[in-house]
Structures are given as C-alpha cells and as structure tokens.
Design a protein around this motif. Structure first.
Motif, short mmCIF file in Angstrom:
data_model
loop_
_atom_site.label_atom_id
_atom_site.label_comp_id
_atom_site.label_asym_id
_atom_site.label_seq_id
_atom_site.Cartn_x
_atom_site.Cartn_y
_atom_site.Cartn_z
N ALA A 83 0.81 -1.21 0.00
CA ALA A 83 0.00 0.00 0.00
C ALA A 83 0.85 1.27 0.00
O ALA A 83 0.47 2.27 -0.59
N SER A 84 1.99 1.23 0.66
CA SER A 84 2.86 2.41 0.71
C SER A 84 3.85 2.46 -0.44
O SER A 84 4.67 3.36 -0.52
N GLY A 85 3.80 1.44 -1.29
CA GLY A 85 4.61 1.49 -2.49
C GLY A 85 5.88 0.69 -2.47
O GLY A 85 6.12 -0.10 -1.59
N ARG A 86 6.61 0.86 -3.47
CA ARG A 86 7.93 0.40 -3.85
C ARG A 86 7.96 -0.97 -4.48
O ARG A 86 7.01 -1.37 -5.10
N THR A 87 9.08 -1.74 -4.32
CA THR A 87 9.33 -2.84 -5.24
C THR A 87 9.73 -4.13 -4.53
O THR A 87 10.59 -4.13 -3.65
N LEU A 88 9.11 -5.21 -4.99
CA LEU A 88 9.49 -6.57 -4.60
C LEU A 88 9.90 -7.27 -5.89
O LEU A 88 9.10 -7.37 -6.82
N ILE A 89 11.16 -7.75 -5.96
CA ILE A 89 11.69 -8.41 -7.15
C ILE A 89 11.99 -9.86 -6.79
O ILE A 89 12.69 -10.12 -5.80
N CYS A 90 11.47 -10.79 -7.58
CA CYS A 90 11.79 -12.21 -7.36
C CYS A 90 11.59 -12.99 -8.65
O CYS A 90 10.76 -12.64 -9.48
N PRO A 91 12.38 -14.05 -8.84
CA PRO A 91 12.27 -14.82 -10.07
C PRO A 91 11.08 -15.78 -10.08
O PRO A 91 10.53 -16.08 -11.12
N GLY A 92 10.68 -16.24 -8.92
CA GLY A 92 9.59 -17.20 -8.83
C GLY A 92 8.64 -16.84 -7.72
O GLY A 92 9.02 -16.25 -6.72
N PHE A 93 7.38 -17.21 -7.89
CA PHE A 93 6.33 -16.84 -6.97
C PHE A 93 5.43 -18.06 -6.81
O PHE A 93 4.74 -18.45 -7.74
N SER A 94 5.45 -18.68 -5.67
CA SER A 94 4.61 -19.84 -5.43
C SER A 94 3.52 -19.45 -4.44
O SER A 94 3.79 -19.22 -3.27
N LEU A 95 2.31 -19.35 -4.93
CA LEU A 95 1.17 -18.95 -4.11
C LEU A 95 0.35 -20.19 -3.78
O LEU A 95 -0.23 -20.81 -4.67
N ILE A 96 0.31 -20.55 -2.51
CA ILE A 96 -0.50 -21.69 -2.09
C ILE A 96 -1.72 -21.21 -1.32
O ILE A 96 -2.83 -21.59 -1.60
N TYR A 97 -1.52 -20.31 -0.34
CA TYR A 97 -2.66 -19.77 0.39
C TYR A 97 -2.37 -18.31 0.74
O TYR A 97 -1.58 -18.02 1.62
N LEU A 98 -3.02 -17.43 0.01
CA LEU A 98 -2.84 -16.00 0.20
C LEU A 98 -3.78 -15.49 1.27
O LEU A 98 -4.99 -15.72 1.20
N GLY A 99 -3.22 -14.79 2.26
CA GLY A 99 -4.05 -14.14 3.25
C GLY A 99 -4.66 -12.89 2.66
O GLY A 99 -5.83 -12.82 2.34
N THR A 100 -3.82 -11.87 2.44
CA THR A 100 -4.27 -10.60 1.88
C THR A 100 -3.23 -10.09 0.89
O THR A 100 -2.03 -10.11 1.17
N TRP A 101 -3.72 -9.60 -0.24
CA TRP A 101 -2.86 -8.94 -1.23
C TRP A 101 -3.31 -7.50 -1.28
O TRP A 101 -4.46 -7.19 -1.64
N THR A 102 -2.42 -6.57 -0.91
CA THR A 102 -2.72 -5.14 -0.96
C THR A 102 -1.74 -4.50 -1.93
O THR A 102 -0.61 -4.19 -1.56
N PRO A 103 -2.16 -4.31 -3.20
CA PRO A 103 -1.21 -3.83 -4.20
C PRO A 103 -0.81 -2.37 -4.02
O PRO A 103 0.35 -2.04 -4.21
N GLY A 104 -1.71 -1.49 -3.66
CA GLY A 104 -1.37 -0.09 -3.48
C GLY A 104 -0.59 0.49 -4.65
O GLY A 104 -0.92 0.25 -5.81
N THR A 105 0.50 1.19 -4.36
CA THR A 105 1.32 1.80 -5.40
C THR A 105 2.62 1.04 -5.62
O THR A 105 3.51 1.51 -6.30
N GLY A 106 2.72 -0.16 -5.02
CA GLY A 106 3.94 -0.95 -5.14
C GLY A 106 4.00 -1.75 -6.43
O GLY A 106 3.02 -1.88 -7.16
N THR A 107 5.18 -2.29 -6.69
CA THR A 107 5.42 -3.09 -7.89
C THR A 107 5.96 -4.45 -7.48
O THR A 107 6.92 -4.54 -6.73
N LEU A 108 5.32 -5.49 -7.99
CA LEU A 108 5.82 -6.85 -7.84
C LEU A 108 6.43 -7.23 -9.18
O LEU A 108 5.73 -7.41 -10.15
N GLN A 109 7.75 -7.31 -9.23
CA GLN A 109 8.46 -7.61 -10.48
C GLN A 109 8.87 -9.08 -10.47
O GLN A 109 9.73 -9.49 -9.69
#
Length: 186
Positions: free
Chosen positions: A139-165
């Motif tokens: 919600a407050s922004g900025r960047t998370l960079i990762c090559p792989g993303f394994s989602l099994i059970y998501l609690g909460t996703w709050t995209p806001g102004t951030g970037t998931l690369q």
C-alpha cells in the motif's frame, strides 16, 4: 630429441603429479567451502518490525534476538502472525517464506515503506493453509523483485502503489484463493 616421446611424457607426468594433486585438492576444498557458505542462514521473524532491525530477526529456534538481518544467501521466514516492513532500498534474501510453509508456525506478512526495495534471488513462497497464510502489503509502495512466486494460500494482497516484479516462472494454483490476487485494473 622429440618433445613428446614416450620417455619424455612419462617423466613429465611424474614431475607434474605432485603439483596436479595439490591443485586438485585445493579445487575440491574451494568447491566444498563454496557449497557450505552458499546455504546461508535461516532467519525467523520474532516480532513485528523493520527488515533492517536486528531485533526483528532470529537465527535460533528459541527466537532469541538476532545480531544480523537476512542477506543475499539467506532464507527469511515471516511467521507467528508478525509483519516485517521493508524499510531500506537494498534488502535481499535467497528465499522469502510468508506464512511458514515448512514449520507450521502461523501467518506472516511482508509490507513495504515508500522507497523501499526487496530482491529475493530464488523464490517467494506464500502460505500453506488458512492458519499459515502469507500476506503482501504494498500500500505504501515500492518494489518486490523475485524470479519465482509460489502462491499456495494468500491471506491478503494489498497492491497499493507498489510493484511486484517477477523475473521467472510462477505458480498460482487456481483452486486456492487466487481470485484474491487481482490487478488494480479489474
């Protein structure tokens, strides 16, 4: 005389053998030391706090206060209902485990301050079950960079102004709460 006559090559091998053995042993030792240091430490969240605060992390199962923060070769596990906030522009780890995929110790949340960045070099693992879910708050922004993303059970996703690369392959299992992970354009 011939340079590579059978007699000269046998003599050459006998002369080079000790040097070759020393070089081989040094190469094996270097490879073993490299493999041992490549694994790094496993850091566990021990309270809500900033990524850069050593008091947020522990490398012990008893959760005693740590003396360092996760680095590029380390595993960071955020669990026990804690939220760790990335507060620096150069946070790194090898794997980020939200919601305790392996130890069963409850949900975990990663949050980002404005201007912060986290690079995960191997994989981001989110949740295992409803009691061990993982949440991402950008919600407050900025960047998370990762090559792989394994989602099994998501609690909460709050995209806001951030970037998931995402720089590699990703697994989003459709049967488990992937509808909660939506583009802000939907």
């Amino acid at each position: 005389t011939q340079l590579f006559s059978p007699m000269n090559s046998t003599r050459l091998l006998k002369q080079c053998r000790p040097a070759f053995l020393k070089f081989s042993l040094l190469a094996i030792l270097a490879a073993l030391l490299g493999a041992m240091t490549a694994n790094g430490e496993t850091y566990y969240s021990r309270k809500n706090g900033d990524w850069s605060a050593t008091s947020t992390w522990s490398t012990n199962s008893d959760r005693s206060a740590g003396t360092a923060v996760p680095g590029s070769g380390d595993i960071a596990m955020i669990e026990h209902g804690f939220t760790v906030t990335v507060d620096v522009t150069n946070a790194t780890c090898k794997n980020l485990d939200l919601g305790s995929m392996t130890s069963g110790n409850g949900a975990g949340t990663i949050a980002f301050n404005s201007g912060s960045e986290l690079t995960v070099s191997m994989g981001l693992y989110v949740g295992e079950s409803s009691s061990r879910s993982g949440s991402i708050n950008m919600a407050s922004g900025r960047t998370l960079i990762c090559p792989g993303f394994s989602l099994i059970y998501l609690g909460t996703w709050t995209p806001g102004t951030g970037t998931l690369q995402l720089t590699g392959d990703n697994t989003l299992r459709s049967e488990e709460h992937t509808s909660e992970l939506q583009s802000p354009c939907n």
